[in-house]
Design a protein around this motif. Structure first.
Motif, PDB file in Angstrom:
ATOM      1  N   ALA A   5      44.790  43.902  33.338  1.00 51.99           N
ATOM      2  CA  ALA A   5      43.257  43.962  34.662  1.00 51.99           C
ATOM      3  C   ALA A   5      43.359  43.014  35.395  1.00 51.99           C
ATOM      4  N   LYS A   6      42.941  43.345  36.609  1.00 49.80           N
ATOM      5  CA  LYS A   6      42.227  41.388  37.854  1.00 49.80           C
ATOM      6  C   LYS A   6      40.266  41.639  38.058  1.00 49.80           C
ATOM      7  N   ALA A   7      40.344  40.123  37.592  1.00 48.29           N
ATOM      8  CA  ALA A   7      39.031  40.353  37.713  1.00 48.29           C
ATOM      9  C   ALA A   7      38.751  38.637  38.419  1.00 48.29           C
ATOM     10  N   HIS A   8      37.789  38.895  39.596  1.00 48.93           N
ATOM     11  CA  HIS A   8      38.050  37.903  40.929  1.00 48.93           C
ATOM     12  C   HIS A   8      36.287  37.134  39.881  1.00 48.93           C
ATOM     13  N   THR A   9      36.670  35.956  40.684  1.00 45.69           N
ATOM     14  CA  THR A   9      35.213  34.386  39.795  1.00 45.69           C
ATOM     15  C   THR A   9      34.257  35.056  40.921  1.00 45.69           C
ATOM     16  N   TYR A  40      41.644  33.745  41.073  1.00 48.99           N
ATOM     17  CA  TYR A  40      41.157  35.921  40.023  1.00 48.99           C
ATOM     18  C   TYR A  40      41.660  35.280  38.876  1.00 48.99           C
ATOM     19  N   THR A  41      41.350  36.466  37.941  1.00 50.54           N
ATOM     20  CA  THR A  41      42.708  36.531  36.554  1.00 50.54           C
ATOM     21  C   THR A  41      43.421  37.739  36.488  1.00 50.54           C
ATOM     22  N   GLU A  42      44.689  37.458  36.190  1.00 53.13           N
ATOM     23  CA  GLU A  42      45.303  38.674  35.446  1.00 53.13           C
ATOM     24  C   GLU A  42      45.163  38.543  34.357  1.00 53.13           C
ATOM     25  N   THR A  43      45.391  39.901  33.271  1.00 57.79           N
ATOM     26  CA  THR A  43      45.845  39.492  32.030  1.00 57.79           C
ATOM     27  C   THR A  43      46.042  40.811  31.828  1.00 57.79           C
ATOM     28  N   THR A  44      47.044  41.017  31.278  1.00 60.44           N
ATOM     29  CA  THR A  44      47.488  41.765  30.170  1.00 60.44           C
ATOM     30  C   THR A  44      47.442  41.573  28.680  1.00 60.44           C
ATOM     31  N   VAL A  45      46.970  42.876  27.981  1.00 55.80           N
ATOM     32  CA  VAL A  45      46.458  42.734  26.741  1.00 55.80           C
ATOM     33  C   VAL A  45      47.189  43.900  26.079  1.00 55.80           C
ATOM     34  N   HIS A  46      47.886  43.106  24.676  1.00 57.69           N
ATOM     35  CA  HIS A  46      49.064  44.185  24.313  1.00 57.69           C
ATOM     36  C   HIS A  46      49.086  44.391  22.864  1.00 57.69           C
ATOM     37  N   PHE A  47      48.321  45.236  22.090  1.00 58.16           N
ATOM     38  CA  PHE A  47      47.698  45.504  20.725  1.00 58.16           C
ATOM     39  C   PHE A  47      49.402  45.687  20.184  1.00 58.16           C
ATOM     40  N   LYS A  48      49.544  44.941  18.957  1.00 62.08           N
ATOM     41  CA  LYS A  48      50.556  45.676  18.176  1.00 62.08           C
ATOM     42  C   LYS A  48      50.634  45.744  17.130  1.00 62.08           C
ATOM     43  N   PHE A 110      36.985  36.533  31.674  1.00 62.91           N
ATOM     44  CA  PHE A 110      36.807  37.350  30.317  1.00 62.91           C
ATOM     45  C   PHE A 110      36.583  37.926  30.600  1.00 62.91           C
ATOM     46  N   ALA A 111      36.099  38.261  31.834  1.00 65.49           N
ATOM     47  CA  ALA A 111      36.186  39.386  33.040  1.00 65.49           C
ATOM     48  C   ALA A 111      37.288  40.738  32.708  1.00 65.49           C
ATOM     49  N   ALA A 112      38.124  39.419  33.080  1.00 64.78           N
ATOM     50  CA  ALA A 112      39.979  40.334  33.147  1.00 64.78           C
ATOM     51  C   ALA A 112      40.295  40.751  31.523  1.00 64.78           C
ATOM     52  N   LEU A 113      39.468  40.005  31.134  1.00 65.98           N
ATOM     53  CA  LEU A 113      39.637  40.164  29.590  1.00 65.98           C
ATOM     54  C   LEU A 113      39.904  41.239  29.028  1.00 65.98           C
ATOM     55  N   ALA A 114      38.071  41.623  29.198  1.00 70.81           N
ATOM     56  CA  ALA A 114      37.269  42.343  28.565  1.00 70.81           C
ATOM     57  C   ALA A 114      37.915  43.992  29.114  1.00 70.81           C
ATOM     58  N   ALA A 115      38.163  43.442  30.092  1.00 72.42           N
ATOM     59  CA  ALA A 115      38.106  44.716  31.203  1.00 72.42           C
ATOM     60  C   ALA A 115      40.148  45.237  30.730  1.00 72.42           C
ATOM     61  N   ALA A 116      40.599  44.294  31.010  1.00 72.98           N
ATOM     62  CA  ALA A 116      42.395  44.949  29.841  1.00 72.98           C
ATOM     63  C   ALA A 116      42.058  45.011  28.243  1.00 72.98           C
ATOM     64  N   VAL A 318      33.986  38.097  50.287  1.00 69.12           N
ATOM     65  CA  VAL A 318      33.109  38.601  49.819  1.00 69.12           C
ATOM     66  C   VAL A 318      33.890  39.484  48.149  1.00 69.12           C
ATOM     67  N   GLY A 319      34.432  39.414  47.757  1.00 72.77           N
ATOM     68  CA  GLY A 319      36.170  40.127  47.353  1.00 72.77           C
ATOM     69  C   GLY A 319      35.544  41.655  46.224  1.00 72.77           C
ATOM     70  N   GLU A 320      36.094  41.870  45.739  1.00 76.31           N
ATOM     71  CA  GLU A 320      35.838  43.273  44.554  1.00 76.31           C
ATOM     72  C   GLU A 320      35.581  43.074  43.647  1.00 76.31           C
ATOM     73  N   GLY A 321      35.648  43.958  42.728  1.00 76.90           N
ATOM     74  CA  GLY A 321      34.999  43.896  41.391  1.00 76.90           C
ATOM     75  C   GLY A 321      36.322  44.080  40.673  1.00 76.90           C
ATOM     76  N   ILE A 322      36.173  44.844  39.152  1.00 79.94           N
ATOM     77  CA  ILE A 322      37.651  44.207  37.995  1.00 79.94           C
ATOM     78  C   ILE A 322      37.943  45.266  38.921  1.00 79.94           C
ATOM     79  N   SER A 323      39.623  45.530  38.615  1.00 80.00           N
ATOM     80  CA  SER A 323      40.542  46.402  39.417  1.00 80.00           C
ATOM     81  C   SER A 323      41.795  46.679  38.415  1.00 80.00           C
ATOM     82  N   TYR A 324      42.731  47.684  38.204  1.00 80.63           N
ATOM     83  CA  TYR A 324      43.301  47.809  37.040  1.00 80.63           C
ATOM     84  C   TYR A 324      45.303  48.099  37.857  1.00 80.63           C
ATOM     85  N   VAL A 325      45.409  47.207  36.776  1.00 78.56           N
ATOM     86  CA  VAL A 325      47.119  47.154  38.003  1.00 78.56           C
ATOM     87  C   VAL A 325      48.175  47.885  36.859  1.00 78.56           C
TER      88      VAL A 325
END
Ligand code: DP6
Length: 325
Positions: A5-9, A40-48, A110-116, A318-325
């Motif tokens: 997920a990608k989130a802007h500040t 922005y921050t782009e974050t990948t979360v991978h549960f293993k 935290f917005a990118a982390l929560a979304a991902a 002006v930026g956009e909200g959370i998006s998924y990559v």
């Protein structure tokens, strides 16, 4: 079980400054921000399944210590919600924000982390639920769930169920510009978390700050709706000055400003004397953000670049909200 997920500040025009509950991150006042497209921050979360603990990699560096603890404690909230207590993740984050220099990297982080995380766990959260989760990572992050102009409702409930952000105007409502004036990217002395607690606990000016907020909020929302730039800019600038004034009334007193912060503030005031409507706001750090209209970009940038000790100016729309990559 992997998602990116990608989130802007975002930058607050009406500041969040103080908590009524530290654990759940519940604020003492509503705040209002504009999401920025430049950071922005782009974050990948991978549960293993075979992982025995979380792993956190930020800007290609494996993180340990306090920052790691904060992330893994935050993931616990999701694990609990999903009933998957022993499922650990690898978190890979890239930050397009100068960390800890008052550019609120924790908001996009935290917005990118929560979304991902929510997506990787297939939680199917509504935006409102996502904003509630995001709030518990870092307060200002709950506003980064949305693009455009966003208000964080402080809520009244003790469990935080009614404390989340809502969009008050979408990204395309109004084309304003926000220049982030970079003075220094060094770590700050007093984090926003420590600073706001000290202010709430000790500042003799804190009550005055709280009393002034409802009128500021009401007026700025009218201004945004009517696209009245001078109204919005002057309220945002005054609100920022009031927030920073509370730190001087704290015990021990402190300020986030440096001498060059004041130099930029004066440059902005000079722009207004030259009939260029520009206004500043400052978060918990020395750097200044300048609000202006697209047609004035050339004059504003020329002035800022000519100001002593300005090392960089980064312009956002002006930026956009959370998006998924
Ligand atoms: C001055 O959201 O960083 O930027 O909730 O403790 O993580 P925590 O604080 P944080 O504080 C931001 C404060 C501010 C104002 C604002 O963004 O509204």
């Amino acid at each position: 079980m992997r998602a990116t997920a990608k989130a802007h500040t975002n930058i607050a025009l009406i500041k969040y400054w103080g908590k009524r509950n530290e654990e759940l991150i519940l604020p003492t006042n509503n705040s209002l921000s504009v999401t920025l497209d430049g950071f922005y921050t782009e974050t990948t979360v991978h549960f293993k399944e075979h992982f025995e603990q979380d792993k956190f990699i930020l800007n290609n560096e494996t993180i340990s210590g306090v920052m790691y603890e904060r992330v893994t404690k935050y993931l616990d909230l999701f694990r609990e919600h999903a009933n998957k207590k022993n499922l650990y993740a690898e978190v890979i984050s890239m930050n397009k924000v100068p960390t800890a220099a008052g550019f609120a990297s924790s908001a996009s982080g935290f917005a990118a982390l929560a979304a991902a995380t929510a997506k990787a766990l297939e939680l199917n959260l509504s935006k409102q639920d996502l904003s509630r989760f995001t709030r518990q990572g870092s307060g200002s992050a709950c506003r980064s769930v949305y693009g455009g102009f966003v208000e964080w409702e402080k809520g009244e409930a003790n469990d935080g169920s009614d404390s989340f952000a809502i969009q008050i105007a979408p990204q395309d409502h109004w084309d304003i510009r926000i220049a982030a004036v970079v003075l220094t990217a060094k770590e700050k002395d007093v984090s926003s978390r420590v600073g706001m607690k000290r202010t709430v606990d000790t500042s003799v000016f804190y009550d005055g700050w709280l009393e002034s907020l409802p009128a500021d909020l009401h007026a700025i929302k009218e201004g945004i709706k009517a696209r009245d730039f001078e109204k919005v800019g002057s309220i945002a600038e005054a609100n920022c000055l009031k927030m920073h004034a509370t730190t001087l009334g704290a015990n021990p007193p402190f300020t986030y400003w440096q001498d060059n912060t004041m130099t930029v503030m004066q440059a902005v005031q000079e722009l207004r004397k030259e009939n260029v409507p520009a206004y500043f706001t400052i978060d918990a750090g020395p750097n200044v953000k300048v609000l202006y209209l697209p047609e004035d970009e050339e004059k504003v940038l020329e002035k800022l670049h000519a100001t002593e000790e300005v090392s960089d100016v980064i312009v956002s729309k002006v930026g956009e909200g959370i998006s998924y990559v």
